[in-house]
Structures are given as structure tokens and as C-alpha cells.
Motif scaffolding. Structure first.
Motif, short mmCIF file in Angstrom:
data_model
loop_
_atom_site.label_atom_id
_atom_site.label_comp_id
_atom_site.label_asym_id
_atom_site.label_seq_id
_atom_site.Cartn_x
_atom_site.Cartn_y
_atom_site.Cartn_z
N LEU A 1 1.29 4.47 -1.84
CA LEU A 1 1.45 4.36 -0.40
C LEU A 1 1.55 2.88 0.00
CD1 LEU A 1 -1.12 7.08 0.70
CD2 LEU A 1 1.36 7.21 0.98
N PRO A 2 2.08 2.57 1.19
CA PRO A 2 2.29 1.18 1.59
C PRO A 2 1.00 0.35 1.54
CG PRO A 2 3.40 2.66 3.11
CD PRO A 2 2.58 3.52 2.21
N GLU A 3 1.13 -0.86 1.05
CA GLU A 3 0.04 -1.84 0.98
C GLU A 3 -1.13 -1.37 0.11
OE1 GLU A 3 0.41 -4.93 2.03
OE2 GLU A 3 2.42 -4.26 2.60
N GLU A 4 -0.89 -0.45 -0.79
CA GLU A 4 -1.90 -0.03 -1.76
C GLU A 4 -1.43 -0.48 -3.14
OE1 GLU A 4 -5.27 1.79 -1.62
OE2 GLU A 4 -4.43 3.80 -1.87
N ASP A 5 -1.94 -1.63 -3.60
CA ASP A 5 -1.56 -2.11 -4.91
C ASP A 5 -2.48 -1.49 -5.97
OD1 ASP A 5 -3.97 -3.47 -4.69
OD2 ASP A 5 -3.08 -5.47 -4.58
N TYR A 6 -2.34 -1.95 -7.20
CA TYR A 6 -3.10 -1.35 -8.31
C TYR A 6 -4.61 -1.43 -8.06
CZ TYR A 6 -4.79 -0.56 -13.09
OH TYR A 6 -5.45 -0.07 -14.19
N ASN A 7 -5.09 -2.58 -7.66
CA ASN A 7 -6.54 -2.75 -7.46
C ASN A 7 -7.04 -1.94 -6.27
OD1 ASN A 7 -6.99 -4.50 -9.65
ND2 ASN A 7 -6.25 -6.25 -8.47
N SER A 8 -6.23 -1.88 -5.22
CA SER A 8 -6.62 -1.07 -4.07
C SER A 8 -6.67 0.40 -4.44
CB SER A 8 -5.63 -1.28 -2.91
OG SER A 8 -5.87 -0.36 -1.87
N ASP B 1 7.16 -3.45 -3.38
CA ASP B 1 6.94 -4.90 -3.42
C ASP B 1 5.61 -5.29 -4.07
OD1 ASP B 1 9.34 -5.45 -2.27
OD2 ASP B 1 8.56 -5.62 -0.22
N ILE B 2 4.59 -4.44 -3.97
CA ILE B 2 3.27 -4.81 -4.49
C ILE B 2 2.77 -3.89 -5.60
CG2 ILE B 2 2.58 -5.90 -2.31
CD1 ILE B 2 0.82 -3.43 -1.79
N LEU B 3 3.52 -2.83 -5.90
CA LEU B 3 3.14 -1.93 -6.97
C LEU B 3 4.36 -1.73 -7.88
CD1 LEU B 3 0.62 -0.15 -7.83
CD2 LEU B 3 1.89 1.78 -6.89
N PRO B 4 4.54 -2.62 -8.85
CA PRO B 4 5.72 -2.54 -9.71
C PRO B 4 5.65 -1.33 -10.65
CG PRO B 4 4.22 -4.23 -10.50
CD PRO B 4 3.67 -3.77 -9.19
N ASN C 1 12.63 6.88 5.73
CA ASN C 1 13.41 6.05 6.65
C ASN C 1 12.97 4.59 6.61
OD1 ASN C 1 14.82 8.34 7.46
ND2 ASN C 1 13.44 8.74 9.19
N ASP C 2 11.67 4.37 6.34
CA ASP C 2 11.13 3.01 6.35
C ASP C 2 10.99 2.41 4.94
OD1 ASP C 2 10.95 3.10 9.07
OD2 ASP C 2 8.82 3.62 9.12
N ALA C 3 11.55 3.05 3.95
CA ALA C 3 11.36 2.63 2.56
C ALA C 3 11.72 1.16 2.35
CB ALA C 3 12.18 3.52 1.62
N HIS C 4 12.76 0.70 3.03
CA HIS C 4 13.23 -0.68 2.84
C HIS C 4 12.20 -1.71 3.29
CE1 HIS C 4 14.16 0.37 7.00
NE2 HIS C 4 14.13 -0.92 7.28
N LYS C 5 11.32 -1.32 4.23
CA LYS C 5 10.33 -2.27 4.75
C LYS C 5 9.36 -2.73 3.66
CE LYS C 5 10.23 -0.44 9.49
NZ LYS C 5 9.35 0.16 10.54
N TYR C 6 9.13 -1.87 2.68
CA TYR C 6 8.13 -2.16 1.66
C TYR C 6 8.77 -2.35 0.28
CZ TYR C 6 5.51 -0.10 5.48
OH TYR C 6 5.01 0.19 6.73
N GLY C 7 10.09 -2.42 0.25
CA GLY C 7 10.78 -2.65 -1.01
C GLY C 7 10.71 -1.49 -1.98
#
Length: 587
Positions: free
Chosen positions: A329-336, A388-391, A367-373
Motif C-alpha cells: 500500500l502507499p507509503e508502506e515500505d519494507y520496515n513499515s 517508489d519505496i517498495l522495490p 487511477n492514482d498508481a502513477h503518483k506512487y510509481g
């Protein structure tokens, strides 16, 4: 005009509620036959079966799990029967509908959204004037052009006949999952979910709902899954159904999707006091405990209240809980996500499902996928490949967590062992599953199958490789779990018995002659020596098992004899007992 409606279910035990709604709504005017397959069925078998049924109109219900397989079948059947009218419906084709009409030229019509009334009107036009521009909620072809009609108003739910009264379904009710809805729509706006698109919640009449449930229970249904997106959003309605099912369940199991943070205390108190154990199951979508993430996907959630509900339900010992997470989900990286996983695992759900974000057609998230890469699969199930934050490298690591979680926690093959390892040997639950998942893949085990004993030996190999301390204690718990994973006395074990054969025989003789040395419960079994040889297993534990189970402390001051009894009829699970070895030595 013969109409055949079909779908490819994910498993044989599943049933399609959508097809039954269509048949119920149309059967007074049209001959509608239902036939269901699975996504694992060979294409030629499905096509051959459909061909022999000789329909004039063929409809498929489409979802992310079956759309690609369905397309293969459609293309083949159309070559054989070019005159056959083919229509699609379901959530997967209700959005980006023109794309589907262009991608699958073999399809003549697509029913968009709620389908009962549209399907009926379409059949009417096919059989009469064929003026498809009168059918709201329909996509059709006019020469080379694709026409998309406006959507139609929502039905009054009680205008739809019951989908649960077909005589042909009764013989298989006990062996399949029955899907049931008391409402349509969802009050929430989670941007990754299709349910957020439909505004408002509509309910079926309560007396009709009760009548249908009673019919299914009386007809032998064993598992009924409510598909309401938030079953408990309307407290009084939910309470009345809970009360009705408690009074009339007759052994049937019911599963509900609930929103835990809005569950009222009085409802929880009522269920804790009155619900029979094992009759209800709750599925709770947590998805993330990251507040920023939840805000971005418009998901309102109070994790403190959710935790309180889950804990209260768990403490009642009445209801199993299945909690869901979504990685990516958006802004949830590996550590989160590691924190989210540990937050939820700490609640101790009977099942923890780890899913991965899917960019479903029609959702705000897509629809917003591009906002978070985001990058994601072009075809269903549209699972993400990174952002962008979870490769992708982090995603595939979390995939390994999911694999081991399913095998070692959700399957409940080693509850005592896994709980000990997480509490005593690893920094957190996530770290255990991650380290073991990495080791599992490193050994190539994901490429080969496994027997039950392989799961134990592979865990032992992993623990030995990392030089885990207290292996003698861990192996003792693993032996207990291995025994409890069998209905009958196991024919083989994956370790060398601690006791010699002569010692085992001596202990079995003693247990038959003096069962009170074990416990009153064991004595009440009244097992003779012959039956102990047939239905009991003995092993030595290097610690006091009951002390550990009650306090979490490991007492190695004396060894214990573990006695496991397997009931001959296998109707009840195996039971286990312990006694100090020094008592045996003194006799």
C-alpha cells in the motif's frame, strides 16, 4: 432458446452466487441452466462439455482469478460454434468495458454492474426485437462499433427471487461452500477495493433472509459464508441474525466479514456469552497499521479499538478470527510493513492472510498508481511489482514470508513450536518467517513438494544452520506438534526415539496398570495395555511441559514422559498427558 450461464471457480468446493441470482431472476421466462467448472479444469474438457449442452446463449461470470482462463475457453468455443451468442458479466468486465469488448471480439455482449435485470432484458431482446439500445447497463456491438449503454438504477433487493432454492443444489450443499448475502454495497471508501465504488448499503428483508438461512441449514449446508462487505455496519440487523443463527445453527458454520473497530461492546458480550464454540468465524481486514497509509487510501481505522475487539473475541474462545494484511500500500515500505505484520500477529489470530496489493480495474488506487510509481502486471490479477519505496526485491522477500506463514502458522501444524520460537529465539514474528523463508528458498525447497515430516525436518535444518540455542527444548515441542498433527498413531517419525523398545513396553504396561500415575483424565480413558500399544505414543521431554504452557518458563530440573493417545475412531483429536520420569524409575 437455451441459455447456459457458467463460471470458473477457484476451487471445486466453491459455488457461484452470481449465477444463481441470474437463474432465479430469469427462470420464469427463460430456460437458464447453470454449469460450473474450475480454473484447473482442462480447457478441452470444458469446451467439450459446453458444446454437448448445445446452448443458444452462453454467459460467463468473470473475476480476476478466472478471466484469462475464461478468454481461452471463449475463443475456442466460438471457433466451433460461431453462431453462439456469448456474453460476459461480473466485476472484472464491468470496468474498462470497451477494452474487454475490443480485446475479445468473440464476445457479443457485456453486462455491466448489477446484472439480474439487465440480463433478463437482454434475453428478452435476443428472443424478440433485438433492440439492444433499450437495455441499460449493457455493452454490445453495432457493426464494428462498441456501444456502451448508461447504467441502470439499482434494484430493490427484495424484487430478486431467492438464489438458494434450486433442488439440484441440495445434494451437494454439505460438501461445498454456500455464499450468502444480506446486503449489497459498502459504507467505506477504501481506494484499493471495488466495493468503494458503490455508494450506500441496501438490505434484504429480514424475514426472507431468515427463511433462506433456515432452508439451507435444514437442507444440509455445513459452511455458509456471508459476502456482505461489512456485516456489522448495521448493529440491530447483525444482532438479529447472530441471535437467529445461535438458536438455529444445527452444527452449520457461518463466516462473516466484519469491521472490528466499530463492533459494539454489547454485541461482543452477547457473543462471548451465547455463541456456541466453532459456529462463527470472523474475517477482519486490517490491511495496514500505518496511519499515513490508511489516510492515503481513505481507510478509516482505529487500531486500538480493532485490537480490543480482536482480543475480546479471542479471549471468549468461541470464534476463530482470520485477519488480512495487504503488502504494497502507499507509503508502506519494507520496515513499515514489518511493523504492520508484527502489530497484527501479536493479536494472535487463528489465521493471518498476507496478500499483495492488486490494481483492480475501476478503483481509485489504479487511477492514482502513477503518483506512487507503481508498476504492476498488465493482466489479472494486476498484482504490483513494486513502487517508489517498495522495490521488487523487497516484494519477493515478503513473498517468502507469506509462503512460510501459510505452511507453519495458518496450517496450524506447529503451534507450540512456532510460538516458542517467536517468543524466545527471534526478534519478532516477522523476523522468524522472513529468515526461515529466505533459508527455504536458498535451499530450493520452493521447487519441490513436501510431506508432513519434511516440514519438521526442514525447520530443524534451518534452526541448526543458524545455531539456535535450546534445540533440545525446541525438538521436544516439535515432537509434541508432530503427534498432534495426526488423527491416527503415526507409522513413522522423523527422529530417533529416546526410549528403547523394551523401555516403551515397560512404560505402557505400567500405564495400563496404574493410569492414576498420569492423571485422573488419563485414568478415565480406561485403556488396556493392548490398546495402548495400538493407540498411544511415548516420548521423553527434557522439560516440564505443563509449567511451560502455563507460565512460558522452561523448567529443566526433571524430564517428563509424554503420553499421546489417538482415539481409535479418530472422531476427536489426539490428547496428550505428561508425568515425571522419576515416578516411573521408582516403580
Amino acid at each position: 432458446m437455451k441459455v447456459l450461464v457458467s463460471t470458473l471457480n477457484a476451487k471445486f468446493i466453491h459455488t457461484s452466487l452470481a449465477l444463481r441470482y441470474l437463474k432465479a431472476f430469469c427462470e420464469k421466462d427463460f430456460d437458464v441452466e447453470i454449469t460450473e467448472y474450475t480454473i484447473k479444469d482442462p480447457v478441452m474438457n470444458v469446451v467439450s462439455d459446453i458444446y454437448q449442452k448445445a446452448p443458444d446463449v452462453l454467459g460467463f461470470s468473470c473475476y480476476i482469478w478466472n478471466i484469462e482462463e475464461t478468454i481461452t475457453i471463449i475463443k475456442m468455443i466460438k471457433k466451433i460454434r460461431p453462431d453462439l451468442l456469448i456474453m460476459l458479466g461480473g466485476p472484472e468486465v464491468s470496468y474498462d468495458t470497451e477494452y474487454w469488448m475490443n480485446r475479445i471480439p468473440e464476445v457479443d455482449f457485456i453486462v455491466m454492474g448489477e446484472g439480474e435485470e439487465t440480463f433478463h432484458q437482454l434475453l428478452t431482446e435476443i428472443s424478440t426485437t433485438r433492440k439492444y439500445h433499450f437495455v441499460y447497463g449493457l455493452a454490445y456491438r453495432k457493426g464494428e462499433e462498441v456501444i456502451l449503454m448508461p447504467g441502470r438504477p439499482k434494484l430493490k433487493l427484495d424484487d430478486i427471487p431467492s438464489p438458494h432454492r434450486f433442488a439440484e443444489d441440495v445434494p451437494s450443499l454439505a460438501n461445498r461452500v454456500v455464499y450468502f448475502e444480506t446486503s449489497r454495497g459498502c459504507p467505506f471508501s477504501c481506494q484499493f477495493c471495488l466495493s468503494s465504488i458503490e455508494v450506500g448499503v441496501r438490505y434484504f428483508d429480514m424475514e426472507r433472509t431468515k427463511s433462506d438461512l433456515l432452508y439451507l441449514i435444514d437442507s444440509g449446508a455445513k459452511l455458509i459464508k456471508f459476502v456482505d462487505r461489512t456485516f456489522n455496519i448495521k448493529r440491530d440487523y447483525a444482532m438479529e441474525i447472530f441471535e437467529f443463527l445461535i438458536e438455529n445453527h444445527r452444527g452449520t458454520v457461518f463466516q462473516f466479514e466484519i469491521t472490528a473497530d466499530i463492533m459494539r461492546p454489547e454485541v461482543l458480550d452477547y457473543l462471548a456469552e451465547n455463541a456456541p464454540p466453532g459456529i462463527f468465524r470472523f474475517e477482519i481486514g486490517v490491511q495496514s497499521t500505518n496511519d499515513t497509509t490508511n489516510d492515503l487510501v481513505q481507510r478509516r481505522q482505529n487500531f486500538f479499538k480493532l485490537s480490543r475487539t480482536v482480543s475480546k473475541v479471542k479471549n471468549s474462545l468461541k470464534i476463530d478470527q482470520h485477519l488480512d494484511l495487504i503488502a504494497g500500500l502507499p507509503e508502506e515500505d519494507y520496515n513499515s510493513f514489518r511493523k504492520t505484520f508484527n502489530d497484527v500477529f501479536e493479536l494472535g489470530p487463528e489465521e493471518l492472510q498476507l496478500g499483495f496489493l492488486k490494481m483492480l480495474r475501476g478503483t481509485g488506487m489504479r487511477n492514482d498508481a502513477h503518483k506512487y510509481g507503481y508498476v504492476y502486471m498488465d493482466h489479472a490479477p494486476y498484482e504490483i511489482l513494486g513502487n517508489d519505496i517498495l522495490p521488487f526485491t523487497d516484494l519477493i522477500r515478503i513473498k517468502r514470508v507469506e509462503d512460510v506463514l501459510e505452511k507453519y502458522w495458518n496450517a496450524h501444524r506447529m503451534d507450540h513450536t512456532v510460538k516458542y520460537l517467536i517468543a524466545k529465539e527471534f526478534a519478532s514474528a516477522f523476523d522468524f518467517f522472513q529468515e526461515f523463508g529466505d533459508f527455504w528458498e536458498g535451499r530450493g525447497w520452493q521447487k519441490i513438494g513436501h510431506q508432513l515430516e519434511d516440514l519438521f525436518t526442514r525447520l530443524r535444518d534451518f534452526l541448526m544452520h543458524r545455531e539456535t540455542i535450546n534445540m533440545h527444548v525446541i525438538e521436544g515441542l516439535m515432537k509434541l506438534d508432530y503427534f498432534l498433527g495426526h488423527k491416527y498413531k503415526p507409522r513413522k517419525i522423523w527422529w530417533d526415539f529416546t526410549l528403547e523398545k523394551s523401555e516403551q513396553n515397560a512404560y505402557l504396561r505400567l500405564l495400563a496398570e496404574q493410569p492414576e500415575l498420569v492423571s485422573g483424565d488419563f485414568q478415565s480413558l480406561r485403556i488396556n495395555e493392548k490398546d495402548l500399544h495400538k493407540h498411544a505414543m511415548l516420548e521423553v521431554l527434557p522439560f516440564a511441559l505443563q509449567t511451560y504452557l502455563q507460565s512460558g518458563e522452561i523448567d529443566e530440573s526433571s524430564k517428563e514422559l509424554l503420553v499421546v493417545h489417538f482415539p481409535p475412531d479418530a472422531q476427536q483429536p489426539a490428547s496428550y498427558y505428561t508425568m515425571p520420569l522419576r515416578q516411573l524409575a521408582a516403580t
